[in-house]
Motif scaffolding. Structure first.
Motif, PDB file in Angstrom:
ATOM      1  N   ASP A 152       0.852  -1.194   0.000  1.00  0.00           N
ATOM      2  CA  ASP A 152       0.000   0.000   0.000  1.00  0.00           C
ATOM      3  C   ASP A 152       0.886   1.241   0.000  1.00  0.00           C
ATOM      4  N   ALA A 153       0.436   2.264  -0.689  1.00  0.00           N
ATOM      5  CA  ALA A 153       1.202   3.504  -0.773  1.00  0.00           C
ATOM      6  C   ALA A 153       0.388   4.667  -0.202  1.00  0.00           C
ATOM      7  N   ALA A 154       1.093   5.600   0.428  1.00  0.00           N
ATOM      8  CA  ALA A 154       0.425   6.805   0.928  1.00  0.00           C
ATOM      9  C   ALA A 154       0.175   7.765  -0.231  1.00  0.00           C
ATOM     10  N   THR A 155       1.116   7.793  -1.164  1.00  0.00           N
ATOM     11  CA  THR A 155       0.962   8.609  -2.368  1.00  0.00           C
ATOM     12  C   THR A 155       1.418   7.797  -3.572  1.00  0.00           C
ATOM     13  N   ALA A 156       0.765   7.983  -4.691  1.00  0.00           N
ATOM     14  CA  ALA A 156       1.143   7.306  -5.942  1.00  0.00           C
ATOM     15  C   ALA A 156       0.784   8.226  -7.095  1.00  0.00           C
TER      16      ALA A 156
END
Length: 229
Positions: A116-120
């Motif tokens: 999972d990414a906080a920003t992409a």
């Protein structure tokens, strides 16, 4: 694309060599005959010299025959690569590839996030490496996600069909650490082509090398109406 020896080039060089050898051999025989007719009976030409020259001509001929064999082997190898790749037609594939042609006002990619990414963020680059569109990824969770670009620039201008574009993914965790990601092309394989001895597959609006394929599966067969799978 890696340069490779082609059968066309090899055959052309072999034909040129054979023509030159035939010409030289005819010249050699003419000179040999003239020399034998006009030699001094009391001081004949050394036979070892004739033997050496004939051996050299025979060696050249043998080399050309070897080249013929190598050319045949190369042709068989390339044909085998193409026929082997043809077995993939009709299968669904996933390839680690990012080049896609804009067609019908859209280009389709997939992107994969390892966690999972906080920003992409996504960027679409043209063939010169210039960013023509950028924006947040539609999904930041772990896994593979699809992305459809409508061919518009960040400023809203519509780009014409036919251009080749690539997708770049940049993802970060909440601690600003890089999330491993990659761009993918997914779809049905509809054709194969051979470029410099390497098989390439046609998948949607992309032509990608067979070596970029990371997954294959049989295309699902539609279930007849009223039947069971």
């Amino acid at each position: 694309m890696v340069d490779a020896v082609t059968t066309t080039g090899a055959a052309a060089r072999t034909d040129a060599g054979r023509t030159a050898m035939a010409t030289n051999f005819e010249t050699f025989l003419t000179l040999l005959t003239a020399q034998l007719k006009n030699q001094d009976p009391l001081s004949p030409v050394d036979s070892n010299e004739f033997t050496s020259q004939l051996t050299q001509m025979s060696g050249v001929e043998q080399q050309l025959l070897t080249n013929d064999l190598l050319t045949s082997l190369l042709e068989a190898q390339q044909a085998g690569g193409l026929s082997g790749a043809a077995n993939y037609i009709g299968k669904d594939t996933t390839a680690a590839w990012s080049a896609m042609k804009l067609d019908g006002g859209q280009a389709n990619w997939s992107y994969e996030l390892a966690t999972d990414a906080a920003t992409a963020d996504l960027q679409v680059l043209d063939s010169a490496g210039r960013v023509v569109w950028s924006g947040p990824a539609p999904n930041r969770t772990e896994g593979t996600h699809d992305f459809v670009w409508d061919g518009k620039t960040t400023a809203g201008g519509q780009l014409p069909d036919g251009g080749v574009y690539t997708l770049k993914v940049t993802a970060k965790t909440g601690a600003d650490e890089t999330v491993t990601s990659q761009t993918l092309v997914r779809g049905r394989i509809t054709g194969v082509e051979l470029y410099n001895g390497e098989p390439y597959l046609t998948v949607g609006n992309s032509i990608l090398p067979l070596s970029s394929v990371i997954a294959l599966q049989e295309r699902a067969t539609p279930t007849p109406s009223g039947g069971t799978a």
